[in-house]
Design a protein around this motif. Sequence first.
Motif, short mmCIF file in Angstrom:
data_model
loop_
_atom_site.label_atom_id
_atom_site.label_comp_id
_atom_site.label_asym_id
_atom_site.label_seq_id
_atom_site.Cartn_x
_atom_site.Cartn_y
_atom_site.Cartn_z
N TRP A 192 2.10 93.04 -19.96
CA TRP A 192 1.36 91.74 -19.61
C TRP A 192 1.53 91.41 -18.12
N LYS A 193 0.50 91.14 -17.47
CA LYS A 193 0.54 90.72 -16.15
C LYS A 193 1.01 89.01 -15.82
N PHE A 194 1.65 88.77 -14.94
CA PHE A 194 2.11 87.42 -14.84
C PHE A 194 0.87 86.45 -14.64
N GLU A 195 -0.15 86.72 -13.98
CA GLU A 195 -1.08 86.13 -13.74
C GLU A 195 -1.91 85.66 -15.21
N ASP A 196 -2.09 86.70 -16.16
CA ASP A 196 -2.79 86.47 -17.23
C ASP A 196 -1.79 85.56 -18.16
N ILE A 197 -0.54 85.75 -17.95
CA ILE A 197 0.29 84.62 -18.85
C ILE A 197 0.17 83.14 -18.03
N LEU A 198 0.20 83.12 -16.89
CA LEU A 198 -0.05 81.71 -16.18
C LEU A 198 -1.32 81.00 -16.62
N LYS A 199 -2.37 81.92 -16.89
CA LYS A 199 -3.68 81.38 -17.17
C LYS A 199 -3.86 80.94 -18.35
N LEU A 200 -3.13 81.56 -19.35
CA LEU A 200 -3.10 81.16 -20.67
C LEU A 200 -1.99 79.77 -20.75
N LYS A 201 -1.03 79.85 -20.11
CA LYS A 201 -0.12 78.76 -20.00
C LYS A 201 -0.90 77.47 -19.38
N LYS A 202 -1.65 77.42 -18.38
CA LYS A 202 -2.47 76.61 -17.89
C LYS A 202 -3.16 75.89 -18.63
N GLU A 203 -3.95 76.94 -19.33
CA GLU A 203 -5.03 76.30 -20.48
C GLU A 203 -4.44 75.32 -21.33
N VAL A 204 -3.11 75.83 -21.89
CA VAL A 204 -2.64 74.94 -23.00
C VAL A 204 -2.09 73.86 -22.20
N LEU A 214 8.30 90.86 -20.69
CA LEU A 214 9.32 89.86 -20.93
C LEU A 214 9.83 89.30 -19.55
N GLU A 215 9.84 90.20 -18.57
CA GLU A 215 10.10 89.69 -17.33
C GLU A 215 9.03 88.49 -16.89
N ASN A 216 7.90 89.05 -16.94
CA ASN A 216 6.60 88.22 -16.51
C ASN A 216 6.65 86.83 -17.52
N LEU A 217 6.98 87.20 -18.77
CA LEU A 217 7.07 85.72 -19.48
C LEU A 217 8.22 84.85 -19.24
N GLY A 218 9.35 85.54 -18.83
CA GLY A 218 10.50 84.67 -18.28
C GLY A 218 10.00 84.01 -17.03
N LYS A 219 9.63 84.73 -16.07
CA LYS A 219 9.13 84.21 -14.79
C LYS A 219 8.08 82.84 -14.86
N ALA A 220 7.49 83.12 -16.19
CA ALA A 220 6.31 81.93 -16.38
C ALA A 220 6.85 80.88 -17.30
N ASP A 221 8.15 80.99 -17.41
CA ASP A 221 8.95 79.94 -17.97
C ASP A 221 8.65 79.97 -19.86
N VAL A 222 8.46 81.07 -20.19
CA VAL A 222 8.27 81.25 -21.60
C VAL A 222 9.56 81.97 -22.31
N HIS A 223 10.01 81.24 -23.35
CA HIS A 223 11.36 81.71 -23.55
C HIS A 223 11.50 82.21 -25.38
N MET A 224 10.43 82.27 -25.84
CA MET A 224 10.51 82.71 -27.29
C MET A 224 9.42 83.71 -27.64
N VAL A 225 9.66 84.84 -28.12
CA VAL A 225 8.89 85.72 -28.76
C VAL A 225 8.94 86.25 -29.92
N CYS A 226 7.93 86.33 -30.74
CA CYS A 226 7.85 86.82 -32.01
C CYS A 226 7.15 88.25 -31.95
N TYR A 227 7.66 89.10 -33.05
CA TYR A 227 7.22 90.33 -33.11
C TYR A 227 7.71 90.93 -34.50
#
Length: 357
Positions: free
Chosen positions: A42-54, A91-104
């Motif tokens: 997962w790319k950092f920018e994609d995670i940030l985009k989702l986060k921003k939308e939310v 996971l690293e990119n999620l952490g950098k985007a300040d997301v701290h819980m991952v279900c799998y």
Amino acid sequence: MDMTLRWFGSKHDSVTLDQIKQIPGVTGVVSSLHDIPVGEAWKFEDILKLKKEVEDSGLKLIGIESVNIHEDIKIGLPSREQYIENYKVSLENLGKADVHMVCYNFMPIFDWTRTDLAMVLEDGSTALAYDENIIKDIKPETMFERMEKESGGFVLPGWEPNRRDEIMGLFEKYKGVTAEKLMQNLKYFLDAIMPVCEKYQIKMAIHPDDPAWSVFGLPRIVTSEKALEEIASLNESIYNGFTLCSGSLGSNLKNNLPEIIRNPKISKKIHFAHLRNMKFETDGVFHESSHLSSDGNFDMYEIVKALEDINFDGVVRPDHGRMIWGEQARPGYGLYDRALGVAYLNGLWEAIRKNKK
Ligand code: DNO
Ligand code: MN
């Protein structure tokens, strides 16, 4: 504790963030990047985009459901190394985007399995249902023919005709993968990713298998209290944790949900709770019901009470809901019944908390 709803993203969900925001007590969503093929980083920018939308809607992105695991990791093929590296990057990119819980989940080939996605209940609502008698006679080889014949009411997610070759190939690859082997492969995966989780404080929350037993001859390992204890001990890190899904674990009536929640080896590792109720006809034959205790077999008060007793402070969401009031939505994930579920769960929580004082 964060009360959330699962949201599939603006492209894939009929439910909007604005609607979710109007449900009392909901502060955020769990979501995913559904267009990224499983196994890719997962790319950092994609995670940030989702986060921003939310966040633009006034809600928080409280966790990810799910970052799926590539089959090669579950099978234990040499190619898993690359897929694990990619997972670590995600996971690293999620952490950098300040997301701290991952279900799998760690289920081979299929996520939850149902035999009917729209069983009509007495009140005219529809619900997801499962009948072991139908599943146990099905061999993967004959499944696709059966799907064509039964195409009226019998729909099973993942068995779309265009997946035929892929799935038959996967069944081949799983030959020789026993439950023990699958457990070892889970440990291998956990040991590899835990340092990243520790560094970025990412709570991994493995989802129980649904139903909680082996189907189509494929091994399943996240099925019982004992299994959860074993998984907890595969890697002692607190970040190696659980999604406590009442419906999935509860599909096996031998699983005592409040007891599992209170088990000290498990309780401190529950990072995410999925709460729903189910009505059983007999063992292995059930349909999902409204969240209300009296509509199903689970005592939702006792489940919430157990979570409150262990001072659960993680993320919670109502799980699947029925389809009611004419809503057309992704099976299990309409707005209305899940919103009713939130209201009911919040009521239980308020009463239990006030009663404690
Ligand atoms: C059913 C759902 C699951 C869940 C995935 C997690 O109970 O909660 O489909 O989202 O198994 O990977
Ligand atoms: Mn669940």
